[in-house]
Design a protein around this motif. Sequence first.
Motif, PDB file in Angstrom:
ATOM      1  N   LEU A 233     -18.176  48.813  52.293  1.00 39.45           N
ATOM      2  CA  LEU A 233     -19.193  49.863  52.241  1.00 39.45           C
ATOM      3  C   LEU A 233     -18.580  51.220  52.601  1.00 39.45           C
ATOM      4  O   LEU A 233     -18.901  52.241  51.985  1.00 39.45           O
ATOM      5  N   GLY A 234     -17.690  51.216  53.578  1.00 44.91           N
ATOM      6  CA  GLY A 234     -17.042  52.456  53.994  1.00 44.91           C
ATOM      7  C   GLY A 234     -16.149  53.040  52.916  1.00 44.91           C
ATOM      8  O   GLY A 234     -16.141  54.262  52.684  1.00 44.91           O
ATOM      9  N   ILE A 235     -15.413  52.181  52.225  1.00 43.69           N
ATOM     10  CA  ILE A 235     -14.547  52.653  51.137  1.00 43.69           C
ATOM     11  C   ILE A 235     -15.391  53.248  50.017  1.00 43.69           C
ATOM     12  O   ILE A 235     -15.077  54.316  49.482  1.00 43.69           O
ATOM     13  N   GLY A 236     -16.484  52.572  49.685  1.00 41.28           N
ATOM     14  CA  GLY A 236     -17.388  53.103  48.659  1.00 41.28           C
ATOM     15  C   GLY A 236     -17.993  54.430  49.087  1.00 41.28           C
ATOM     16  O   GLY A 236     -18.104  55.367  48.288  1.00 41.28           O
ATOM     17  N   THR A 237     -18.366  54.522  50.359  1.00 34.20           N
ATOM     18  CA  THR A 237     -18.926  55.762  50.887  1.00 34.20           C
ATOM     19  C   THR A 237     -17.926  56.900  50.749  1.00 34.20           C
ATOM     20  O   THR A 237     -18.261  57.983  50.249  1.00 34.20           O
ATOM     21  N   THR A 238     -16.698  56.658  51.169  1.00 37.02           N
ATOM     22  CA  THR A 238     -15.664  57.689  51.069  1.00 37.02           C
ATOM     23  C   THR A 238     -15.436  58.093  49.626  1.00 37.02           C
ATOM     24  O   THR A 238     -15.320  59.287  49.313  1.00 37.02           O
ATOM     25  N   ALA A 239     -15.400  57.129  48.725  1.00 35.90           N
ATOM     26  CA  ALA A 239     -15.113  57.418  47.312  1.00 35.90           C
ATOM     27  C   ALA A 239     -16.191  58.293  46.685  1.00 35.90           C
ATOM     28  O   ALA A 239     -15.880  59.302  46.043  1.00 35.90           O
TER      29      ALA A 239
ATOM     30  N   TRP B 230     -25.509  46.887  63.914  1.00 40.91           N
ATOM     31  CA  TRP B 230     -25.947  48.249  63.584  1.00 40.91           C
ATOM     32  C   TRP B 230     -25.044  49.293  64.233  1.00 40.91           C
ATOM     33  O   TRP B 230     -24.788  50.343  63.668  1.00 40.91           O
ATOM     34  N   PHE B 231     -24.557  48.979  65.434  1.00 40.31           N
ATOM     35  CA  PHE B 231     -23.695  49.916  66.159  1.00 40.31           C
ATOM     36  C   PHE B 231     -22.260  49.896  65.640  1.00 40.31           C
ATOM     37  O   PHE B 231     -21.432  50.681  66.087  1.00 40.31           O
ATOM     38  N   VAL B 232     -21.981  49.004  64.715  1.00 39.92           N
ATOM     39  CA  VAL B 232     -20.685  48.977  64.028  1.00 39.92           C
ATOM     40  C   VAL B 232     -20.818  49.677  62.675  1.00 39.92           C
ATOM     41  O   VAL B 232     -20.011  50.521  62.311  1.00 39.92           O
ATOM     42  N   VAL B 233     -21.874  49.337  61.939  1.00 40.58           N
ATOM     43  CA  VAL B 233     -22.052  49.828  60.570  1.00 40.58           C
ATOM     44  C   VAL B 233     -22.282  51.338  60.524  1.00 40.58           C
ATOM     45  O   VAL B 233     -21.603  52.056  59.780  1.00 40.58           O
ATOM     46  N   VAL B 234     -23.228  51.835  61.300  1.00 40.91           N
ATOM     47  CA  VAL B 234     -23.586  53.255  61.216  1.00 40.91           C
ATOM     48  C   VAL B 234     -22.402  54.156  61.595  1.00 40.91           C
ATOM     49  O   VAL B 234     -22.069  55.072  60.835  1.00 40.91           O
ATOM     50  N   PRO B 235     -21.715  53.928  62.724  1.00 42.77           N
ATOM     51  CA  PRO B 235     -20.563  54.792  63.014  1.00 42.77           C
ATOM     52  C   PRO B 235     -19.437  54.640  61.996  1.00 42.77           C
ATOM     53  O   PRO B 235     -18.772  55.619  61.656  1.00 42.77           O
ATOM     54  N   PHE B 236     -19.234  53.420  61.483  1.00 38.62           N
ATOM     55  CA  PHE B 236     -18.165  53.229  60.507  1.00 38.62           C
ATOM     56  C   PHE B 236     -18.448  54.029  59.236  1.00 38.62           C
ATOM     57  O   PHE B 236     -17.560  54.678  58.691  1.00 38.62           O
ATOM     58  N   LEU B 237     -19.681  53.988  58.767  1.00 36.45           N
ATOM     59  CA  LEU B 237     -20.028  54.762  57.572  1.00 36.45           C
ATOM     60  C   LEU B 237     -20.000  56.257  57.856  1.00 36.45           C
ATOM     61  O   LEU B 237     -19.602  57.053  57.001  1.00 36.45           O
ATOM     62  N   GLY B 238     -20.405  56.652  59.055  1.00 36.81           N
ATOM     63  CA  GLY B 238     -20.292  58.055  59.437  1.00 36.81           C
ATOM     64  C   GLY B 238     -18.838  58.505  59.448  1.00 36.81           C
ATOM     65  O   GLY B 238     -18.500  59.593  58.963  1.00 36.81           O
TER      66      GLY B 238
ATOM     67  N   THR C  76     -26.439  60.338  53.259  1.00 36.73           N
ATOM     68  CA  THR C  76     -27.712  59.782  53.719  1.00 36.73           C
ATOM     69  C   THR C  76     -27.963  58.417  53.089  1.00 36.73           C
ATOM     70  O   THR C  76     -28.319  57.454  53.784  1.00 36.73           O
ATOM     71  N   ASN C  77     -27.768  58.310  51.777  1.00 30.89           N
ATOM     72  CA  ASN C  77     -28.002  57.045  51.082  1.00 30.89           C
ATOM     73  C   ASN C  77     -27.050  55.953  51.565  1.00 30.89           C
ATOM     74  O   ASN C  77     -27.447  54.790  51.681  1.00 30.89           O
ATOM     75  N   SER C  78     -25.803  56.317  51.851  1.00 34.99           N
ATOM     76  CA  SER C  78     -24.836  55.336  52.357  1.00 34.99           C
ATOM     77  C   SER C  78     -25.271  54.805  53.716  1.00 34.99           C
ATOM     78  O   SER C  78     -25.171  53.602  53.982  1.00 34.99           O
ATOM     79  N   LEU C  79     -25.751  55.699  54.566  1.00 37.47           N
ATOM     80  CA  LEU C  79     -26.212  55.270  55.889  1.00 37.47           C
ATOM     81  C   LEU C  79     -27.450  54.383  55.777  1.00 37.47           C
ATOM     82  O   LEU C  79     -27.557  53.368  56.483  1.00 37.47           O
ATOM     83  N   ILE C  80     -28.370  54.739  54.882  1.00 36.00           N
ATOM     84  CA  ILE C  80     -29.560  53.906  54.672  1.00 36.00           C
ATOM     85  C   ILE C  80     -29.147  52.532  54.145  1.00 36.00           C
ATOM     86  O   ILE C  80     -29.632  51.495  54.634  1.00 36.00           O
ATOM     87  N   LEU C  81     -28.259  52.508  53.155  1.00 32.87           N
ATOM     88  CA  LEU C  81     -27.775  51.233  52.630  1.00 32.87           C
ATOM     89  C   LEU C  81     -27.114  50.417  53.735  1.00 32.87           C
ATOM     90  O   LEU C  81     -27.350  49.205  53.845  1.00 32.87           O
ATOM     91  N   GLY C  82     -26.315  51.068  54.567  1.00 28.41           N
ATOM     92  CA  GLY C  82     -25.657  50.369  55.669  1.00 28.41           C
ATOM     93  C   GLY C  82     -26.649  49.753  56.640  1.00 28.41           C
ATOM     94  O   GLY C  82     -26.477  48.612  57.078  1.00 28.41           O
ATOM     95  N   VAL C  83     -27.708  50.492  56.970  1.00 27.14           N
ATOM     96  CA  VAL C  83     -28.723  49.975  57.886  1.00 27.14           C
ATOM     97  C   VAL C  83     -29.451  48.780  57.271  1.00 27.14           C
ATOM     98  O   VAL C  83     -29.697  47.774  57.937  1.00 27.14           O
ATOM     99  N   VAL C  84     -29.766  48.875  55.984  1.00 22.64           N
ATOM    100  CA  VAL C  84     -30.451  47.768  55.298  1.00 22.64           C
ATOM    101  C   VAL C  84     -29.538  46.536  55.227  1.00 22.64           C
ATOM    102  O   VAL C  84     -29.962  45.416  55.560  1.00 22.64           O
TER     103      VAL C  84
END
Length: 175
Positions: A68-74, A143-151, A93-101
């Motif tokens: 997800l992080g690689i896709g977000t960066t790309a 959640w505390f791994v996904v959100v900061p990683f995508l950020g 914003t959409n990446s973070l929402i997708l990550g939370v879901v």
Amino acid sequence: MNTIDLTSGSIFRHLMKMTFPMMIGIISMVAFNLIDTFYVGLLGSRELAALSFTFPVVTVIFSLVQGLGIGTTAIISKSIGRGDMNAAAMETTNSLILGVVVAGIFILFGLSTIDFSFETLGASKDLIPMIRDYMEVWYIAVWFVVVPFLGNSAMRATGDATTPTMIMLFAVFLN
């Protein structure tokens, strides 16, 4: 949004400027797990055995989060490269929402299949309660791994690899 122009200048210099902090960040993630393993090992060999069963599941989740992080960066970096900061902000914003879901789905699935998953991996009945105690906390913490990683991935898309690395080092220090 403050970005670094990666479209001009030395490619080698840009690669080193982006790669070195990311290497430090990855090493810090390994250190995070080593620290946990060390302290669990002090509790006893059964506790360490229980923890060792969690590594394959945790590795799969980290791999999916990294995807997800690689896709977000790309996608964000492409928008920044086009100069479309509105699209970059929307994609963040959409990446973070997708990550939370996605994290929510993993949490629900993981919590509902702890016993089955770890019995399938070969954990004995006496280790399952310790594994369950650890994984119930770990799954909620996804959640505390996904959100900061995508950020962090969004920050890297701007050309800033140092700030995400400092955040990862801070997390290791807190651990």
